[in-house]
Design a protein around this motif. Sequence first.
Motif, PDB file in Angstrom:
ATOM      1  N   CYS A  44      50.973  45.286  -9.859  1.00 27.42           N
ATOM      2  CA  CYS A  44      52.228  44.578 -10.056  1.00 27.42           C
ATOM      3  C   CYS A  44      53.265  45.494 -10.715  1.00 27.42           C
ATOM      4  CB  CYS A  44      51.971  43.352 -10.935  1.00 27.42           C
ATOM      5  SG  CYS A  44      53.434  42.349 -11.229  1.00 27.42           S
ATOM      6  N   ALA A  47      54.112  44.593 -15.026  1.00 24.58           N
ATOM      7  CA  ALA A  47      53.358  45.166 -16.140  1.00 24.58           C
ATOM      8  C   ALA A  47      52.006  45.719 -15.697  1.00 24.58           C
ATOM      9  CB  ALA A  47      53.167  44.133 -17.252  1.00 24.58           C
ATOM     10  N   ARG A  67      52.599  35.471 -13.449  1.00 22.37           N
ATOM     11  CA  ARG A  67      52.935  34.627 -12.295  1.00 22.37           C
ATOM     12  C   ARG A  67      54.258  34.978 -11.616  1.00 22.37           C
ATOM     13  NH1 ARG A  67      49.558  29.161 -13.269  1.00 22.37           N
ATOM     14  NH2 ARG A  67      47.871  30.232 -14.277  1.00 22.37           N
ATOM     15  N   TYR A  68      54.618  36.208 -11.657  1.00 30.82           N
ATOM     16  CA  TYR A  68      55.744  36.636 -10.832  1.00 30.82           C
ATOM     17  C   TYR A  68      55.328  36.461  -9.380  1.00 30.82           C
ATOM     18  CZ  TYR A  68      58.662  38.839 -14.442  1.00 30.82           C
ATOM     19  OH  TYR A  68      59.477  39.087 -15.495  1.00 30.82           O
TER      20      TYR A  68
HETATM   21  S1  FES Z   1      52.091  41.936 -14.661  1.00 34.17           S
HETATM   22 FE1  FES Z   1      52.526  40.875 -12.820  1.00 34.17          FE
HETATM   23  S2  FES Z   1      53.888  39.328 -13.448  1.00 34.17           S
HETATM   24 FE2  FES Z   1      53.554  40.481 -15.242  1.00 34.17          FE
END
Ligand code: FES
Length: 115
Positions: A44, A47, A67-68
């Motif tokens: 992702c 982060a 939950r992005y």
């Molecule tokens: S690490 Fe993926 S939404 Fe924060």
Amino acid sequence: MKWVKMFDIKVLQEHDFVKLVAVGGKKLCAVKTGDELFATQAYCPHAGAGLAGGWCKEGKLICPFHRYEYDLRTGRGAEGQGDYIDIFPTETRDDGVYVGLPEKFNLMGLFFKKK
Ligand code: FES
């Protein structure tokens, strides 16, 4: 672009999934939803969570950490996120499902770095 086999053709008979796969020694997140298969970057951009721990909902890949949401066709993050993920083209052939990877991908591995 270099096409690399990602799955045997039998994968199309499996239930829907989100899983981490190694293709050509690199990691990708593979998503099967219905008759469609998508390949995205493994981590992702928010982060660094492993997207393979997430799930698919209405054409979006949901990151398990915060939950992005990312559109599986365009890679775009949901409104307000201001980010995106790399989506790699997939193609179903007689012997399996292939993913198209950029040539420099194998040389440098830059596309697989955590962002
Ligand atoms: S690490 Fe993926 S939404 Fe924060």
